[in-house]
Structure formats: structure tokens, C-alpha cells
Design a protein around this motif. Sequence first.
Motif, PDB file in Angstrom:
ATOM      1  N   ARG A   1      50.331  31.109  51.148  1.00 55.01           N
ATOM      2  CA  ARG A   1      50.843  32.002  51.690  1.00 55.01           C
ATOM      3  C   ARG A   1      53.081  31.349  51.354  1.00 55.01           C
ATOM      4  NH1 ARG A   1      49.266  33.069  56.833  1.00 55.01           N
ATOM      5  NH2 ARG A   1      48.323  30.926  57.599  1.00 55.01           N
TER       6      ARG A   1
ATOM      7  N   GLU B   1      45.269  34.889  58.300  1.00 58.84           N
ATOM      8  CA  GLU B   1      43.974  33.905  58.927  1.00 58.84           C
ATOM      9  C   GLU B   1      43.655  34.619  59.929  1.00 58.84           C
ATOM     10  OE1 GLU B   1      43.682  29.897  56.371  1.00 58.84           O
ATOM     11  OE2 GLU B   1      46.367  30.421  57.227  1.00 58.84           O
TER      12      GLU B   1
ATOM     13  N   LEU C   1      48.103  36.633  52.215  1.00 59.51           N
ATOM     14  CA  LEU C   1      47.190  36.345  52.925  1.00 59.51           C
ATOM     15  C   LEU C   1      47.225  36.037  54.340  1.00 59.51           C
ATOM     16  CD1 LEU C   1      46.073  33.124  51.253  1.00 59.51           C
ATOM     17  CD2 LEU C   1      46.978  33.083  54.384  1.00 59.51           C
TER      18      LEU C   1
ATOM     19  N   ASN D   1      44.823  27.589  52.001  1.00 57.33           N
ATOM     20  CA  ASN D   1      45.313  28.775  52.616  1.00 57.33           C
ATOM     21  C   ASN D   1      47.272  29.154  52.529  1.00 57.33           C
ATOM     22  OD1 ASN D   1      43.408  29.951  52.081  1.00 57.33           O
ATOM     23  ND2 ASN D   1      42.543  29.816  54.081  1.00 57.33           N
TER      24      ASN D   1
ATOM     25  N   LEU E   1      47.146  31.074  43.575  1.00 57.81           N
ATOM     26  CA  LEU E   1      45.446  30.846  44.157  1.00 57.81           C
ATOM     27  C   LEU E   1      44.797  30.917  42.963  1.00 57.81           C
ATOM     28  CD1 LEU E   1      43.998  33.724  46.497  1.00 57.81           C
ATOM     29  CD2 LEU E   1      43.056  33.200  44.275  1.00 57.81           C
TER      30      LEU E   1
ATOM     31  N   ASP F   1      48.980  36.107  61.916  1.00 58.23           N
ATOM     32  CA  ASP F   1      49.818  36.408  60.553  1.00 58.23           C
ATOM     33  C   ASP F   1      49.716  38.098  59.792  1.00 58.23           C
ATOM     34  OD1 ASP F   1      49.066  33.896  60.472  1.00 58.23           O
ATOM     35  OD2 ASP F   1      47.250  34.239  59.020  1.00 58.23           O
TER      36      ASP F   1
ATOM     37  N   VAL G   1      41.930  38.741  53.811  1.00 62.60           N
ATOM     38  CA  VAL G   1      42.250  37.265  54.019  1.00 62.60           C
ATOM     39  C   VAL G   1      41.122  36.952  53.042  1.00 62.60           C
ATOM     40  CG1 VAL G   1      40.387  36.317  56.483  1.00 62.60           C
ATOM     41  CG2 VAL G   1      41.808  38.694  56.003  1.00 62.60           C
ATOM     42  N   PRO G   2      41.891  35.063  53.273  1.00 55.03           N
ATOM     43  CA  PRO G   2      40.555  34.022  51.941  1.00 55.03           C
ATOM     44  C   PRO G   2      39.930  34.115  52.133  1.00 55.03           C
ATOM     45  CG  PRO G   2      42.327  33.054  53.069  1.00 55.03           C
ATOM     46  CD  PRO G   2      42.212  34.306  53.515  1.00 55.03           C
ATOM     47  N   GLY G   3      38.692  33.314  51.226  1.00 54.83           N
ATOM     48  CA  GLY G   3      37.787  33.199  51.182  1.00 54.83           C
ATOM     49  C   GLY G   3      37.269  31.967  49.732  1.00 54.83           C
ATOM     50  N   SER G   4      35.635  31.008  50.077  1.00 53.67           N
ATOM     51  CA  SER G   4      35.371  30.512  49.002  1.00 53.67           C
ATOM     52  C   SER G   4      35.485  31.207  47.644  1.00 53.67           C
ATOM     53  CB  SER G   4      34.626  29.959  49.561  1.00 53.67           C
ATOM     54  OG  SER G   4      34.083  29.636  47.863  1.00 53.67           O
TER      55      SER G   4
ATOM     56  N   ARG H   1      31.744  37.994  62.126  1.00 48.97           N
ATOM     57  CA  ARG H   1      32.264  38.186  63.715  1.00 48.97           C
ATOM     58  C   ARG H   1      34.042  37.412  63.921  1.00 48.97           C
ATOM     59  NH1 ARG H   1      33.619  32.494  64.963  1.00 48.97           N
ATOM     60  NH2 ARG H   1      32.735  31.136  63.474  1.00 48.97           N
ATOM     61  N   PHE H   2      34.573  37.136  62.427  1.00 46.77           N
ATOM     62  CA  PHE H   2      35.747  37.341  62.107  1.00 46.77           C
ATOM     63  C   PHE H   2      36.902  38.582  62.253  1.00 46.77           C
ATOM     64  CE2 PHE H   2      39.979  37.234  59.860  1.00 46.77           C
ATOM     65  CZ  PHE H   2      40.266  35.859  59.890  1.00 46.77           C
TER      66      PHE H   2
ATOM     67  N   ASN I   1      40.363  37.312  47.589  1.00 46.33           N
ATOM     68  CA  ASN I   1      41.499  36.447  46.538  1.00 46.33           C
ATOM     69  C   ASN I   1      42.529  36.910  45.236  1.00 46.33           C
ATOM     70  OD1 ASN I   1      40.348  34.841  47.955  1.00 46.33           O
ATOM     71  ND2 ASN I   1      38.532  33.436  46.535  1.00 46.33           N
TER      72      ASN I   1
ATOM     73  N   VAL J   1      42.956  26.545  46.323  1.00 43.73           N
ATOM     74  CA  VAL J   1      41.142  26.626  45.803  1.00 43.73           C
ATOM     75  C   VAL J   1      42.235  27.875  47.403  1.00 43.73           C
ATOM     76  CG1 VAL J   1      39.547  26.955  45.699  1.00 43.73           C
ATOM     77  CG2 VAL J   1      41.045  25.604  44.460  1.00 43.73           C
ATOM     78  N   PRO J   2      41.964  28.853  47.869  1.00 40.95           N
ATOM     79  CA  PRO J   2      41.636  29.950  48.690  1.00 40.95           C
ATOM     80  C   PRO J   2      40.317  29.414  49.488  1.00 40.95           C
ATOM     81  CG  PRO J   2      41.365  31.522  47.140  1.00 40.95           C
ATOM     82  CD  PRO J   2      41.395  30.096  46.409  1.00 40.95           C
ATOM     83  N   GLY J   3      40.280  28.747  51.311  1.00 41.30           N
ATOM     84  CA  GLY J   3      38.591  29.471  51.499  1.00 41.30           C
ATOM     85  C   GLY J   3      39.021  29.961  52.681  1.00 41.30           C
ATOM     86  N   SER J   4      38.269  29.838  53.615  1.00 46.53           N
ATOM     87  CA  SER J   4      37.859  30.162  54.715  1.00 46.53           C
ATOM     88  C   SER J   4      38.547  30.557  55.739  1.00 46.53           C
ATOM     89  CB  SER J   4      36.597  30.940  54.915  1.00 46.53           C
ATOM     90  OG  SER J   4      36.526  30.951  56.482  1.00 46.53           O
ATOM     91  N   PRO J   5      39.574  31.106  56.558  1.00 47.82           N
ATOM     92  CA  PRO J   5      39.948  30.415  57.951  1.00 47.82           C
ATOM     93  C   PRO J   5      39.151  30.502  58.638  1.00 47.82           C
ATOM     94  CG  PRO J   5      40.407  33.138  57.595  1.00 47.82           C
ATOM     95  CD  PRO J   5      38.999  32.165  56.191  1.00 47.82           C
ATOM     96  N   LEU J   6      38.323  29.871  58.410  1.00 46.40           N
ATOM     97  CA  LEU J   6      37.175  30.008  59.682  1.00 46.40           C
ATOM     98  C   LEU J   6      36.996  27.730  59.569  1.00 46.40           C
ATOM     99  CD1 LEU J   6      34.474  32.605  60.834  1.00 46.40           C
ATOM    100  CD2 LEU J   6      36.197  32.136  61.449  1.00 46.40           C
TER     101      LEU J   6
ATOM    102  N   GLU K   1      41.033  30.289  41.185  1.00 46.50           N
ATOM    103  CA  GLU K   1      39.481  30.003  41.372  1.00 46.50           C
ATOM    104  C   GLU K   1      38.387  29.181  40.645  1.00 46.50           C
ATOM    105  OE1 GLU K   1      38.208  33.949  44.163  1.00 46.50           O
ATOM    106  OE2 GLU K   1      39.224  34.534  42.279  1.00 46.50           O
TER     107      GLU K   1
END
Lengths: 374, 374
Positions: B273, A280, A278, B269, B278, A284, A256-259, A133-134, A269, B256-261, B280
Motif C-alpha cells: 500500500r 483489507e 490494495l 500488504n 508486489l 480501507d 484484496v490481496p492474497g497468497s 466470509r471476508f 494481486n 509478497v501479498p497475503g490474505s487480510p485475514l 509473487e
Amino acid sequence: MVCSMTPDTLNPQERLDWLRLIRTENVGPVTFHQLLQRHGSAAAALAALPDLAKRGGRKHFAVWSRDAAERELAAIHRLGGKLVAWGEPDYPPNLEPLDDAPPLLTVLGRPELLARKSIAMVGARNASASGQRFAREMAYDLARAGFVVTSGLARGIDAAAHGGALAQGTVAVVGGGADVVYPEENRGLHEEIIAEGAIVAECPVGTVPQARHFPRRNRLISGMSVGVVVIEAALKSGSLITARFAAEQGREVFAVPGSPLDPRCRGTNDLIRNGATLVESAEDVLAGLLSLGGRTPVEPPRRRPAPRPAPETTQNERDEAETSVTRLLGPTPVPVDELLRQCHLSPSIIAMVLLELELAGRLDRHPGGLVSLR
Amino acid sequence: MVCSMTPDTLNPQERLDWLRLIRTENVGPVTFHQLLQRHGSAAAALAALPDLAKRGGRKHFAVWSRDAAERELAAIHRLGGKLVAWGEPDYPPNLEPLDDAPPLLTVLGRPELLARKSIAMVGARNASASGQRFAREMAYDLARAGFVVTSGLARGIDAAAHGGALAQGTVAVVGGGADVVYPEENRGLHEEIIAEGAIVAECPVGTVPQARHFPRRNRLISGMSVGVVVIEAALKSGSLITARFAAEQGREVFAVPGSPLDPRCRGTNDLIRNGATLVESAEDVLAGLLSLGGRTPVEPPRRRPAPRPAPETTQNERDEAETSVTRLLGPTPVPVDELLRQCHLSPSIIAMVLLELELAGRLDRHPGGLVSLR
């Protein structure tokens, strides 16, 4: 930009000769450009090939037949497609300066999209629902901002990116022939892109994609674009290869970062850790392109240079050069620059020897200007 | 390290004087240290205070009573706690060099944990389940690697971090009194930390935490640590304030990065930037501390300096200085350094004027060496 030696558009005979030359066994894009420079035209290069291959150690060498080339052209025309040549107005301007820019691209759909500024979006085939979706939303926003969104028509992120940008402009670079649907589940999207966007292939129509085609395809995706956005990528994935090509080609790399708990985010990452920007949102990416713009090496397109005659070399000099070169080379790819440093021979003689070895099927070229003995 | 003026451990009378001085209205840590330096002892400073406040424009000024200080000490002892003074062996070594290091910390639990090397872990109160699990595991790993894990005993990430490090060593810095449970749902954890870790407070026991206490508490969390790991933080959250303090204090900032959503990842995030490392895993944090180690400004602890007598200044000079300083100041916080540059007066006179204004209740000090008029 038009001069007698470098027409902006090939005439039908030239296009046929170009096609025969690039389809000839052991002639890759680097060799193609060298041959064109050395011999002045594809026709002259075709005439010289058997002799060059012989000097590289190959007794029997056949150039690609006129018949086969004509059949390929006819097939492209039947599909409503077009063969776009390096240096022609529709050729992707960012691809043009690269040493291994494909001399010819098969295009189904709207070839004029190739000349527009492109951003690549790539990522995992097994992408999460939220990742897809993103990707779709970001592609939509980037396309609305005037960019063509380029991707590889794979499952997951690629398909989502094409889908999001479809109405505004999207280009799919495929590993096989432009008419070959792969994977099957993307059949509908394949047809939609032909109708509204463009599908680009380096391989002849009808080619079934194989694993070895994909790194090369990835290199075109990044090479056509000012930057590459990576969304969901595992470590050691194809998307990271595209990102590496992009960096080598001087393109911006966005991730795009993520968990850390999602393996599909480890690759993105990791890219960020190693210097990728980075991002989002599409905003950006656009801001990144603006602020990093100074670094983007979108050189003025190199037009086809005037031909340079082959150096006058005695058979003896040539044989000695071949001995030096083959002694330094092995199965491990080595940069040509390194070879030049170690050989103490003129670059033109080394280039000639490499070309002859390649034509004879004894040498492989790799992305990034590396060569190895077969 | 012990010299006559700077005993490593306060005697009971000194401790009582220190407590009276820091609890006196308008005496903050910066002023405390300046008074101690100028007057040689807390007792001498207490004696000088009413006169200083008068010069700052305040007619009636009462120092904190001996009775009240004795009641606080008794309460701490009843709780089995301890008052650790700046410069004492248990005082957090990383906190000591800061201009606004608290002169006294109330500690419940194991005060010896404060002297060990600490990593702070902070994050969202409304953390996701996976974020809390991640925090717990990382805290466990960091504690196993020999670090004390410091956090703020809030809900969510803080609680998870304390929980993960509990058996190995964890320190909770709280905004209110060390004995005041907040939030109520952390009552069990509060007790466990007193039993196995340490709870640290700058405020007197019994203080109910208020919003204004938390930025100050955050500054201690980062100030006690070599680095701060931020896990799940929204934009404009308290965790980002801690990260900003950490950067100002020269500590490493890890995110710790994560989803932009996920809005809970926008803050982390954003930190990445803007230059945060970063991470994990705990391994990444440890590697980051090693590779960035050269930059970590863990200065040799500053012991209490020998007192410096107040400069000889005429009443006239002092009044002129006050006029200059108050003309340059307003409700917007201004760096003291800026004031020094614009005033063209000796730093010691300006320091004296600021001190007197503060005691008179006309000046506020802010983190980062900023001051404003009330």
C-alpha cells in the motif's frame, strides 16, 4: 431539470415506444441514443428506421411490434416489476453519462435503491470459504456505511456480497431476465433480493442468460458504481473484465490481496501491481474513496439532449462516406475516434453511416466505443 | 584504487588499531569514520581520544586495550574466521557508501560471498508452512539467478531463505557474535552456513545477542543488498524495520501479498500500500530490479577519503558551539542536518562537538543520521 423535450418521467406511450425501439433488431444503446437525438422521439425514430436500414443495405426491416412490447410490459407488471428509463429519477446516476447506458432497465424489488450511491463487489465463483466470509463482512460494513452493494448474483463472492448487504441495500445486475434464476443454487437469494433489494436486467424478462450477456452485465455493475472491489479473482477471469471496465469508466478499482500460492488471488494481486488500490477492509475502501474522491469522475448526469436534426446530405455524399467507412473497417474492432481521424469526413455523416450499417446488421458495436464490420 | 593513504588491505598493525578504535567505548561507526578522516589513521585517533573526550566533558577515558583486541583477533582466527575491513575487497560494496558502515565485520565461512550482489529476504519468525515453502523456493530461484541471498538467521522465513539458497550462496547477518548460535533450533543451519555460506557480525565473537542488537543487524541486512523481499510480516515487526531501513538506504523494497485475514500478512500488504513492489515470484523480483534499476542508488563505492585536518578552532569558539548544540538537543533524536540549519555554525565545528559529546558518553547516534542527548 424538466423541460418540454426532456420529461423526467416517460408517459405510457413514450415508454412503449422506447421499449419497441430498444428491442428492435440491431438497435443497441448507442444507436438508441443517437436515434433519439436525431429524430426527437422514439416514435419518430421507429418511423424512420426502415428507411435508414435500407440505406445501410438491408431490404426488409421490421421494427419491434407494439404487441410484443405490450406483452413484455404486462409480464413485468405481473412480476411486480418496473421498467426504469434513462433520465428518470430511479435511473442509476453513475450509469447515465455513459455512451452505452441502457435506455431501459427492468427492475424487480426496490427501484429506489438504484439512485443511491453504489459500490460494486465482485470475485471468484469458486471462492474460498475465507474469501466468502471476508466478502460478506465487507459488504455488511460498506452497506452500514450507507452504500448500496452491487454485484452479479453469481456463486461465490457475488452471493456472499449480496448476502452481507441484504438488510441494508443490495442490487444484483443479472445477465439474463430479471426473473430468471441463475444459477439454480441462488434461488433463495434471488427471492430475498427481490424482497429486500433490487434485481436489475437489461435483457427482457424471461431471457435465459448466455455467455455473451455477461461482459455487458459486468459493464453495468461497474458503471452503476463509484468503485469496484475485487475479492479473489483468477487471471483472465470475469472479475478482471469488470475491473477493466471500471477503470475505463473512471471508477476506482480496489483489490484484496492474497497468497501467490492461491490461483484465486493471482488476478487481484495483478490488479494491485497495475495500480488498483490494495484494501483489507471496508474502512480501507471508504478511505480510498475519500482520498481518491477528486479523481472519481461522477459527472453531473447528462439529461436527454435536445434533438439535433440529421445533417442535410446528398445521396452521393452519403454513398461516398459509406465507401470510406467500410474500407477502413474490418472484423477487428476499431475505435470510432480512430475512424473519425482517418476518414476526413464530418462526424455527423460518419455517425449516420455507422448507424445505418448497424441497423442493416452489417456493423457491431463493442464496449469502449469500438466498432467492427460483421 | 590504491593510494598511499588508503590501502585496499590493512596491514596487521592497522587492523589491530582499527579494532581497538571501534571497540572503544562510545565510538560508533559514524564517529570511527570521522576520527579516521580527521586524524589520518586509527593509531592517531586512539592517541587523540582521551583529550577529545575530556573536551566533551568526560574526565577519565580509556581506549580499548591492545591486549583485548589481540585476544579478539586470536579468537576469530581460532574459529577459522576473518575480520574484513571497510574498503577491503571482500567488504560488501553496497554497505560501503553508508555513513554508519561498520569499520570491521567478523566473517565465518566464505568472505568472498560478501562482495557479490545480494538480495535480502526477511519475514516472520512464526511464519506459516506455506510461507516458509514459498521463501525457500524463491531463495533457491534468486540464488540460481546469481544473487547471494542475505537474511538474519532467525526462525521462520529467515531460516527458510538461507536453506533455499544454501548451495548457491547465502549470507547470514547475526545480531550477536558470529560464533554464537541463536536461536538454538538453528544450530544445524548455523553450521551449514559456515560450511557453505558466510556468517557476518558487527559485534565481537562470543557476544550473546540482545534485543538492542537487532535493529542494527537489520540495517546491515538491507544495507548489504540491492533490494529486500519481505514475506509474511506482521504490523510493527522487525521485518518492517528492515524494509524501512531499505527504503532509507535507497534499496528496492519488495513484498509478497497475503490474505487480510492472516495477521502475518498485514505488514507486507501495508508495505505494498505504501509503495513497495508486489512480487509473487523470484521472476517478479528480478523483473522489478531490472525495471527499477535506474533508481537503485548503488553508488560507486566510496574509498576512504584522504584525511582532513581538524579545523583550527579556539577554545572559546568550541565552547560556544557546544552551548548551541546542547541547547538544541534533547532526548528526542534530531537529524544532524536540522541541527546544522538551526545552529548557524560551520558543519566542521558541529561535527567536532558532536564527536566529543559522543566520546564523553553524552550523545547517542541513531540510524538515519539522527542524534540525541543521553
